[in-house]
Design a protein around this motif. Structure first.
Motif, PDB file in Angstrom:
ATOM      1  N   ALA A  29       6.535  -4.588   4.810  1.00 30.17           N
ATOM      2  CA  ALA A  29       7.568  -4.813   3.794  1.00 30.17           C
ATOM      3  C   ALA A  29       6.999  -4.557   2.404  1.00 30.17           C
ATOM      4  O   ALA A  29       6.323  -5.406   1.827  1.00 30.17           O
ATOM      5  CB  ALA A  29       8.104  -6.239   3.899  1.00 30.17           C
ATOM      6  N   THR A  30       7.236  -3.349   1.884  1.00 27.59           N
ATOM      7  CA  THR A  30       6.756  -3.016   0.560  1.00 27.59           C
ATOM      8  C   THR A  30       7.530  -1.826   0.008  1.00 27.59           C
ATOM      9  O   THR A  30       8.084  -1.030   0.775  1.00 27.59           O
ATOM     10  CB  THR A  30       5.253  -2.668   0.581  1.00 27.59           C
ATOM     11  OG1 THR A  30       4.808  -2.408  -0.763  1.00 27.59           O
ATOM     12  CG2 THR A  30       4.986  -1.441   1.430  1.00 27.59           C
ATOM     13  N   THR A  31       7.576  -1.721  -1.295  1.00 22.64           N
ATOM     14  CA  THR A  31       8.198  -0.555  -1.933  1.00 22.64           C
ATOM     15  C   THR A  31       7.158   0.286  -2.684  1.00 22.64           C
ATOM     16  O   THR A  31       7.488   1.270  -3.338  1.00 22.64           O
ATOM     17  CB  THR A  31       9.280  -0.991  -2.935  1.00 22.64           C
ATOM     18  OG1 THR A  31       8.720  -1.899  -3.886  1.00 22.64           O
ATOM     19  CG2 THR A  31      10.432  -1.682  -2.209  1.00 22.64           C
ATOM     20  N   SER A  32       5.900  -0.114  -2.596  1.00 24.56           N
ATOM     21  CA  SER A  32       4.834   0.653  -3.228  1.00 24.56           C
ATOM     22  C   SER A  32       3.603   0.643  -2.344  1.00 24.56           C
ATOM     23  O   SER A  32       3.447  -0.249  -1.494  1.00 24.56           O
ATOM     24  CB  SER A  32       4.486   0.058  -4.603  1.00 24.56           C
ATOM     25  OG  SER A  32       4.069  -1.277  -4.477  1.00 24.56           O
ATOM     26  N   VAL A  33       2.743   1.616  -2.506  1.00 27.42           N
ATOM     27  CA  VAL A  33       1.519   1.703  -1.707  1.00 27.42           C
ATOM     28  C   VAL A  33       0.597   0.546  -2.094  1.00 27.42           C
ATOM     29  O   VAL A  33       0.365   0.294  -3.262  1.00 27.42           O
ATOM     30  CB  VAL A  33       0.822   3.050  -1.949  1.00 27.42           C
ATOM     31  CG1 VAL A  33      -0.492   3.127  -1.165  1.00 27.42           C
ATOM     32  CG2 VAL A  33       1.723   4.200  -1.539  1.00 27.42           C
ATOM     33  N   LEU A  34       0.082  -0.125  -1.095  1.00 31.20           N
ATOM     34  CA  LEU A  34      -0.690  -1.347  -1.330  1.00 31.20           C
ATOM     35  C   LEU A  34      -2.162  -1.064  -1.598  1.00 31.20           C
ATOM     36  O   LEU A  34      -3.059  -1.768  -1.128  1.00 31.20           O
ATOM     37  CB  LEU A  34      -0.537  -2.300  -0.131  1.00 31.20           C
ATOM     38  CG  LEU A  34       0.912  -2.758   0.154  1.00 31.20           C
ATOM     39  CD1 LEU A  34       0.964  -3.652   1.375  1.00 31.20           C
ATOM     40  CD2 LEU A  34       1.481  -3.462  -1.054  1.00 31.20           C
ATOM     41  N   PHE A  35      -2.467  -0.019  -2.304  1.00 30.03           N
ATOM     42  CA  PHE A  35      -3.823   0.227  -2.789  1.00 30.03           C
ATOM     43  C   PHE A  35      -3.768   1.254  -3.906  1.00 30.03           C
ATOM     44  O   PHE A  35      -2.757   1.917  -4.101  1.00 30.03           O
ATOM     45  CB  PHE A  35      -4.752   0.713  -1.661  1.00 30.03           C
ATOM     46  CG  PHE A  35      -4.403   2.043  -1.072  1.00 30.03           C
ATOM     47  CD1 PHE A  35      -4.952   3.213  -1.589  1.00 30.03           C
ATOM     48  CD2 PHE A  35      -3.540   2.135   0.013  1.00 30.03           C
ATOM     49  CE1 PHE A  35      -4.642   4.450  -1.027  1.00 30.03           C
ATOM     50  CE2 PHE A  35      -3.241   3.361   0.589  1.00 30.03           C
ATOM     51  CZ  PHE A  35      -3.789   4.525   0.047  1.00 30.03           C
TER      52      PHE A  35
END
Length: 404
Positions: free
Chosen positions: A398-404
């Motif tokens: 669950a995300t709308t952006s890359v988590l790194f």
């Protein structure tokens, strides 16, 4: 504009062309600036995650939006397009090369120069948005499929077809704006008059102006006569089939413009983008026949139904194969600014990733980003069927952006 008026008076430029050139006509200048401000205020369309999945422990996959690259936009006699395209290109991270019609070369040059001066005050190069002026330059650029990623032609059928036949670069756009309004048997008379007149007269030379009116045969002696009177009052010339023409001729008080503005249509009348105060009219016996007519004559831009029947509205919107299908609303609403996109790079009627008015979202594509956080990385050979092989987890992230 004074020079353009001389050309009109000499018969070398049409009145429709003159209207497209005039940035001072109506609210075009203010709308252009408002669109620029609106685009600036929109969220960044790049870097947005539309799919994220954990394939395995410490192995993540993201589908992320990114710019297309370099755009070549070719347009006719619409100087405001320079600002529209520049705003959308910059916001979406795309460089753009612009070629306007020769009739607006001077205005295009001045607007492009102002944009370059503005870019020079930012971290972007001043050449990020460029304008060219000759057909020879266009021809040379159409061969550069290694460097240009997308061509967007805006203009006449002949322009778009010529571009499509002259390049290996992908082309996005539409060749015609053959928009229809259909008066269903349950059409409300007041709505019909308002929507039809606005669709035709608000800006007749625009690609989203209605060119053909379809009348259900049950309305020939009622709603059609009222709509026709309103169109004639608005100085619209009507090319009518025998049924709609007879219905007007039978009126006890024929409109004073009947003899000068109403004529019998031909088969070709329904394949013409008039771009002026002229409308083709035909009577048909059913919703089904209207949908068939639109799908065979339309340019798949925008078509509208006037109806009080929910079933008819639903059938029309799903049966008409166009980028926009409206209910009780003017075809003139088919516009990026009115949709809330700030402005638009053009209209796409093809069956590609972008359809209808193309705003920021239509100017980005996507790439897949994968990251392994495992100590020894990840290899495909570890996965499969059999002893010691791992299964993919495919667990949503669950995300709308890359988590790194």
């Amino acid at each position: 504009m004074e020079a353009a008026q001389v050309e009109v008076d000499a018969g070398r430029i049409s009145n429709a062309m003159m209207k497209r050139l005039d940035l001072g006509k109506g609210d075009k200048w203010d709308s252009m600036l408002k669109g620029l401000q609106d685009v600036a205020g929109l969220p960044d369309p790049t870097g947005v995650v539309s799919y994220a999945s954990q394939l395995d422990d410490n192995l993540e996959l993201y589908r992320v939006s990114c710019p297309i690259g370099v755009l070549l936009v070719i347009f006719e006699a619409r100087p405001e397009v320079v600002v529209n395209i520049a705003a959308l290109a910059i916001k979406s991270g795309n460089a753009a090369i612009l070629k306007g019609g020769k009739e607006s070369n001077h205005t295009t040059h001045l607007l492009a120069k102002a944009i370059s001066q503005g870019l020079a005050q930012t971290s972007l190069p001043s050449t990020y948005i460029q304008a060219i002026q000759t057909r020879a330059e266009v021809s040379a650029l159409l061969d550069l499929d290694r460097y240009i990623d997308l061509v967007i032609p805006r203009g006449s059928n002949s322009l778009v077809k010529a571009i499509q036949n002259s390049t290996r670069i992908p082309v996005m756009g539409h060749a015609d704006g053959l928009c229809h309004v259909y008066l269903d048997e349950s059409a409300d008379c007041q709505k019909a008059v308002r929507v039809v007149v606005d669709s035709k007269t608000d800006y007749p030379s625009a690609c989203n102006a209605a060119e053909t009116l379809i009348v259900h045969t049950s309305l020939l002696n009622t709603v059609w006569q009222e709509v026709a009177q309103a169109l004639l009052a608005a100085d619209v010339h009507l090319l009518c089939d025998s049924h709609t023409l007879s219905a007007l001729a039978s009126l006890p008080n024929v409109h004073e413009r009947f003899s000068s503005h109403v004529h019998l249509s031909t088969e070709s009348s329904y394949s013409i983008e008039h771009l002026d105060l002229m409308m083709s009219v035909i009577a048909l016996p059913s919703l089904h026949s209207a949908i068939q007519f639109i799908n065979s004559h339309s340019s798949h831009h925008t078509d509208s139904i006037i109806t009080e029947c929910e079933h008819a509205a639903s059938t029309f919107c799903r049966g008409v194969d166009s980028a926009g299908t409206f209910v009780n609303a003017s075809t003139r609403f088919a516009d990026g600014f009115r949709y809330g996109f700030g402005t638009e790079v053009g209209i796409s009627t093809g069956r590609i990733h972008a359809r209808g008015p193309v705003g920021l979202e239509g100017l980005v594509i996507y790439k897949y980003i994968m990251r392994s956080k495992a100590e020894t990385g990840h290899i495909v050979g570890e996965f499969g069927v059999g002893e010691g092989k791992k299964n993919f987890k495919h667990a949503a992230i669950a995300t709308t952006s890359v988590l790194f």
